[in-house]
Scaffold this active site. Structure first.
Site, PDB file in Angstrom:
ATOM      1  N   CYS A 199     105.505 -45.405  67.466  1.00  0.00           N
ATOM      2  CA  CYS A 199     105.918 -45.081  66.089  1.00  0.00           C
ATOM      3  C   CYS A 199     107.207 -44.263  66.037  1.00  0.00           C
ATOM      4  CB  CYS A 199     104.793 -44.352  65.370  1.00  0.00           C
ATOM      5  SG  CYS A 199     103.217 -45.193  65.514  1.00  0.00           S
ATOM      6  N   HIS A 221     107.907 -41.113  59.731  1.00  0.00           N
ATOM      7  CA  HIS A 221     106.967 -42.171  60.086  1.00  0.00           C
ATOM      8  C   HIS A 221     105.817 -42.144  59.078  1.00  0.00           C
ATOM      9  CE1 HIS A 221     104.107 -44.632  61.979  1.00  0.00           C
ATOM     10  NE2 HIS A 221     103.409 -43.680  62.548  1.00  0.00           N
ATOM     11  N   ASN A 261     100.368 -47.871  58.135  1.00  0.00           N
ATOM     12  CA  ASN A 261     101.151 -47.407  59.281  1.00  0.00           C
ATOM     13  C   ASN A 261     101.627 -48.632  60.061  1.00  0.00           C
ATOM     14  OD1 ASN A 261     101.958 -46.552  61.809  1.00  0.00           O
ATOM     15  ND2 ASN A 261     100.311 -45.069  62.078  1.00  0.00           N
TER      16      ASN A 261
END
Ligand code: UT7
Length: 320
Positions: free
Chosen positions: A114, A240, A270
């Site tokens: 990420c 993020h 996500n």
């Protein structure tokens, strides 16, 4: 080393959204639980012939078109992914092939999960120092749905698929700072095929939550210290998009202006290495980005990797 400035963005997601209520039909969960713990209502999962390459190429093509640049002006292509279509070749090479980019530029992947887009931009900046061509194409693209264990409700509800892309230009003068780190941890992992274990995401959610809040603060503090800037000088913080509670926690602890922290995990979940560039593109399409703005991009994730960039939208940034 010269700086990077942001010229244009692109993005792509699969066709079909998967709402929390859809997940509640196949596992013991609810929209109320997921949204209150994460800020996520919906995400996209690839279906049929939707692949990481297709999404990444669409996002990259859009960013190049908006930038108004030709293939010959691209000095490197770096893709951030931990779920590419092939173990090898690299996802970036598949995108190169799809876009017909020339064969005399460096093209490679970065696996920093990420934090991938932050790392990938730095790798691209390094490549550009040696290039006669001014532009870098940096893509984040993922199909994490391939690795979801639908019997593990604590991780399956978090992730989604998608791609984001950015065109950066090398410049001697623009404000630019970076920080990168990694802690060597297995707290979020997908075992490789050779391990004999299922290739599924497993995560110690509480440990990752603690790591994420520390990593975000550390990145922001480092960028502010290096630059001598404060939140007053920054237009947007694009973190993020893992969990709105992580962002809320950092905003409270840093006494930071919440309205400068962009969030769109409610619609995308996500998307790992795609989340920062997808958020950038989402902001651009919502007319939130404009020439001359100062941005903080912040990543954290499996590895445990972390990092951030402070950079500007170019004077000729292609705002949508
Ligand atoms: O890119 C980085 C990605 N990682 C992250 O962002 C993860 C960071 N961590 C988190 O966001 C949170 O730890 C989670 C959202 C993953 C979990 O939230 P939590 O507040 O730490 O919940 P928990 O794991 O302590 O679970 C609380 C309860 C448990 O039930 P009991 O044991 O109290 O009866 C879980 O079984 O919630 C239950 N639970 C669920 N219930 C409904 C866990 N997942 C779900 C679910 N739906 N999807």
């Amino acid at each position: 080393m010269e700086s990077l400035e942001l010229i244009a963005t692109g993005g792509a997601v699969p066709k079909h959204p998967v709402h929390n209520n859809d997940l509640a039909k196949i596992m013991d969960t609810s929209d109320e639980w997921i949204f209150s713990r994460t800020g996520i209502h919906s995400r996209y999962f690839c279906e049929g012939d939707e692949t990481v390459t297709a999404l990444a190429a669409e996002a990259a093509r859009q960013a190049m078109e908006r930038a108004g640049i030709t293939s010959d002006e691209v000095g490197c292509l770096v893709a951030a992914t931990c779920s590419g279509d092939y173990a090898t070749p690299a996802e970036s090479c598949l995108v190169q092939r799809a876009l017909g980019l020339p064969d005399d530029i460096p093209v490679t992947d970065v696996n920093a999960a990420c934090s991938g887009f932050i790392y990938a931009a730095e790798v691209a900046r390094g490549f550009l120092q040696e290039s006669e061509k001014p532009y870098a194409l940096v893509v984040g693209a993922e199909q994490i749905s391939r690795f979801l264990d639908m019997t593990d409700r604590s991780t399956a509800v978090l992730f989604g698929d998608g791609a984001g892309a950015a065109v950066f230009r090398r410049t001697p003068a623009s404000l630019y700072h970076h920080v990168l780190g990694a802690a060597g941890g297995l707290e979020i992992n997908v075992p490789g095929a050779a391990s004999g274990k299922p290739e599924k995401v497993s995560m110690d959610g509480k440990a990752v939550f603690r790591f994420a809040t520390r990593a975000m603060r550390r990145s922001i503090e480092s960028l502010m210290e290096q630059s001598g800037k404060t939140f007053d000088d920054v237009d947007w913080v694009i973190c993020h998009q893992a969990n709105s509670r992580i962002i809320d926690h950092v905003v409270r602890r840093m006494n930071a202006p919440a309205e400068k922290f962009f969030e769109d995990m409610d619609r995308f979940g996500n998307t790992s290495g795609a989340s920062v560039p997808l958020a950038l593109n989402d902001m651009n399409e919502q007319h939130l980005l404009s020439p001359g703005q100062t941005l903080l991009l912040i990543g954290f994730g499996s590895g445990l990797t972390w990092g951030g960039l402070m950079l500007k939208c170019a004077p000729d940034f292609r705002a949508e």
